[in-house]
Design an enzyme around this catalytic site. Structure first.
Site, PDB file in Angstrom:
ATOM      1  N   ASP A 123      30.397   6.876  44.122  1.00 52.49           N
ATOM      2  CA  ASP A 123      29.499   7.477  43.118  1.00 52.49           C
ATOM      3  C   ASP A 123      28.124   7.838  43.668  1.00 52.49           C
ATOM      4  O   ASP A 123      27.091   7.446  43.121  1.00 52.49           O
ATOM      5  CB  ASP A 123      29.329   6.527  41.920  1.00 52.49           C
ATOM      6  CG  ASP A 123      30.648   6.329  41.175  1.00 52.49           C
ATOM      7  OD1 ASP A 123      31.670   6.812  41.681  1.00 52.49           O
ATOM      8  OD2 ASP A 123      30.643   5.699  40.108  1.00 52.49           O
ATOM      9  N   ASP A 236      33.303   0.235  31.165  1.00 51.48           N
ATOM     10  CA  ASP A 236      31.920   0.727  31.145  1.00 51.48           C
ATOM     11  C   ASP A 236      31.830   2.196  30.785  1.00 51.48           C
ATOM     12  O   ASP A 236      30.780   2.676  30.384  1.00 51.48           O
ATOM     13  CB  ASP A 236      31.214   0.444  32.495  1.00 51.48           C
ATOM     14  CG  ASP A 236      31.968   0.967  33.700  1.00 51.48           C
ATOM     15  OD1 ASP A 236      33.030   1.597  33.538  1.00 51.48           O
ATOM     16  OD2 ASP A 236      31.484   0.747  34.834  1.00 51.48           O
TER      17      ASP A 236
HETATM   18  C1  GDL Z   1      33.902   3.884  39.215  1.00 48.13           C
HETATM   19  C2  GDL Z   1      32.943   2.963  39.881  1.00 48.13           C
HETATM   20  C3  GDL Z   1      32.840   1.616  39.171  1.00 48.13           C
HETATM   21  C4  GDL Z   1      33.018   1.760  37.668  1.00 48.13           C
HETATM   22  C5  GDL Z   1      34.386   2.350  37.438  1.00 48.13           C
HETATM   23  C6  GDL Z   1      34.795   2.494  35.968  1.00 48.13           C
HETATM   24  C7  GDL Z   1      34.556   2.463  41.692  1.00 48.13           C
HETATM   25  C8  GDL Z   1      34.787   2.305  43.157  1.00 48.13           C
HETATM   26  N1  GDL Z   1      33.311   2.772  41.291  1.00 48.13           N
HETATM   27  O1  GDL Z   1      34.140   4.947  39.700  1.00 48.13           O
HETATM   28  O2  GDL Z   1      31.592   1.060  39.480  1.00 48.13           O
HETATM   29  O3  GDL Z   1      32.888   0.535  37.019  1.00 48.13           O
HETATM   30  O4  GDL Z   1      34.450   3.624  38.021  1.00 48.13           O
HETATM   31  O5  GDL Z   1      33.911   3.311  35.262  1.00 48.13           O
HETATM   32  O6  GDL Z   1      35.468   2.336  40.926  1.00 48.13           O
END
Ligand code: GDL
Length: 452
Positions: A123, A236
């Protein structure tokens, strides 16, 4: 008895966006993990400023003391604590000054008792500054340079350190789209020191399934077994939902194809009981994996947390409730049945409803009653974690029950229905809800414009 070698990483990533867990929650997590046979915790909360946005800054004395305590608590329970840093938002890969800052950050963590590390490049903007672009012909090569150096430095000080790396394209879809640049994964496979473990979330960021064949293909490119970063229960990305369904959609054979299995679960710590309990069952189990059975037995273990100040909650009701917040791509069977019932009612003339209307009203009333009883939970953190979602579910059930009762009266078959408790503005209101109505998504994923 576990079938996994002791170097197989199994456990939890605190790796979501949003408020990090409290020290008390982390201690409870460690107790669960130790009791259930999970061995690893990765500290990577996206919104610990010093994990990501302020990655150059050392922890204050107070913050350091909290982390030292946490690391100690992990050691007492024989858990592996891994500290992750995410410098990718703005690091200058070729700068010796930046490398020195990384070393200082790791040195502080070593002094606090941490022995294992990770560098995460998920990200982040997929571009480099001018000087870096001159020095490296790819993003992947620049990241490998920094990661190999930090790995070498760490192993000199912590010889048994596990060292993890999260690539910029970390799932099948991102790799297909050439995220991070063409040939990114092949470069990493070739250039990253073979002892560094590489994270992967499966075909998607949130993978419904992770086929063994998908991982075997990836092994060839990465030249090692990947390490799963499993987002199956992460929530999230959607504040209205949480997931308390079982670890599912992964065959037991997958365990032999990866160097470990770490899950990044729900933001709300208390809602992770079943996800983590079933993960432990999956990791430590032998033979086949029956996700539904694992869910049912984990629910039985979760039930004591639902002690109330009033009428006791039954296992049957808890299972029905859990089915409403099951997994990202599917409801549990009871929630699915409820949905299909109301769907059938809404698409049929009330004169034809027959027994279905009464059956729905009974089902919905029972679930609504369960939701109401959640306010009486003795474990207040559990109730607070549930409360917003439970409220919403209650509202919808209440509305549908009222609707079905109203329309069941022959005199109302053609009358329009309103509810005094579901008024425009305060019900399904707000910009986000309005935007969603304006631009609906079809079940195949496509979006259609609004037509008057
Ligand atoms: C993501 C993010 C993570 C996040 C998840 C779900 C990875 C490697 N990175 O891309 O921090 O919580 O999606 O939204 O998964």
């Amino acid at each position: 008895m576990s079938t996994q070698p002791t170097d197989f990483l199994s456990g939890v990533i605190e790796g979501f966006y949003g408020p990090p867990w409290s020290p008390a929650e982390r201690l409870e997590l460690f107790d669960w993990m130790a009791a259930w046979g999970l061995n690893t915790y990765l500290y990577a909360p996206k919104d610990d400023l010093k994990h990501r946005a302020l990655w150059r800054e050392l922890y204050s004395e107070g913050e350091a003391a909290t982390l030292r305590e946490l690391i100690r608590a992990g050691k007492l329970r024989h858990l592996r604590f891994i500290y992750a840093l995410s410098p990718g938002l703005d690091i200058r890969y070729g700068s010796e000054v930046e490398l020195e800052l990384l070393r200082k950050r790791f040195a502080q963590m070593l002094a606090l008792g941490c022995e294992n590390f990770a560098l995460l490049f998920d990200d982040i903007p997929d571009r480099m500054d001018v000087a870096d672009a001159k020095r490296w012909d790819s993003f992947a090569a620049a990241q490998c340079h920094v990661t190999n150096e930090m790995f070498r430095w760490t192993r000199e000080r912590s010889p048994a350190a596990r060292f993890l790396f999260c690539p910029t394209p970390y799932c099948g879809r991102m790799a297909e789209r050439n995220y991070g640049g063409e040939g990114y994964l092949a470069t990493v496979g070739r250039e990253l020191s073979p002892e560094i473990e590489i994270f992967w979330t499966g075909p998607e960021i949130i993978s419904r399934e992770i086929p063994v064949a998908h991982i075997q293909e990836l092994q060839k490119v990465l030249r090692r077994k990947p390490l799963l970063w499993d987002n199956l229960h992460a929530n999230d990305y959607d504040g209205r939902r949480f997931y308390c369904g079982p670890y599912a959609g992964r065959a037991p054979e997958l365990r032999n194809e990866v160097s470990g299995l770490l899950v990044n679960p729900n933001n709300e710590f208390p809602l992770n009981f079943v996800p983590l309990r079933t993960l432990a069952g999956f990791v430590c189990g032998t033979g086949t994996w029956d996700a539904r059975n694992a869910y049912l037995s984990a629910m039985r273990e979760w039930l004591p947390h639902f002690a109330t100040v009033g009428q006791p909650v039954t296992l049957e009701d808890l299972i029905g409730f859990g089915d409403c917040f099951y997994l990202p791509h599917e409801e549990g069977p009871e929630a699915q049945a409820l949905f299909e019932n109301i769907q059938a009612l809404l698409s049929t003339h009330p004169a034809q409803w027959g027994e279905r209307a009464a059956a729905f009203r009974q089902q919905a009333a029972r679930l609504r009653d369960f939701c109401a009883r959640m306010t009486e939970l003795r474990e207040r953190p559990l109730f607070y974690a549930l409360s917003r979602r439970v409220w919403e579910l209650r509202e919808e059930l209440d509305l549908l029950e009222k609707f079905v009762a109203f329309k069941s009266q022959p005199a109302n078959h053609h009358a329009s229905f309103t509810s005094d408790f579901h008024l425009p503005g305060t019900y399904r209101g707000g910009l986000v809800a309005r935007l969603q109505r304006l631009f609906p998504q079809q079940p195949d994923g496509s979006f259609t414009e609004y037509r008057r």
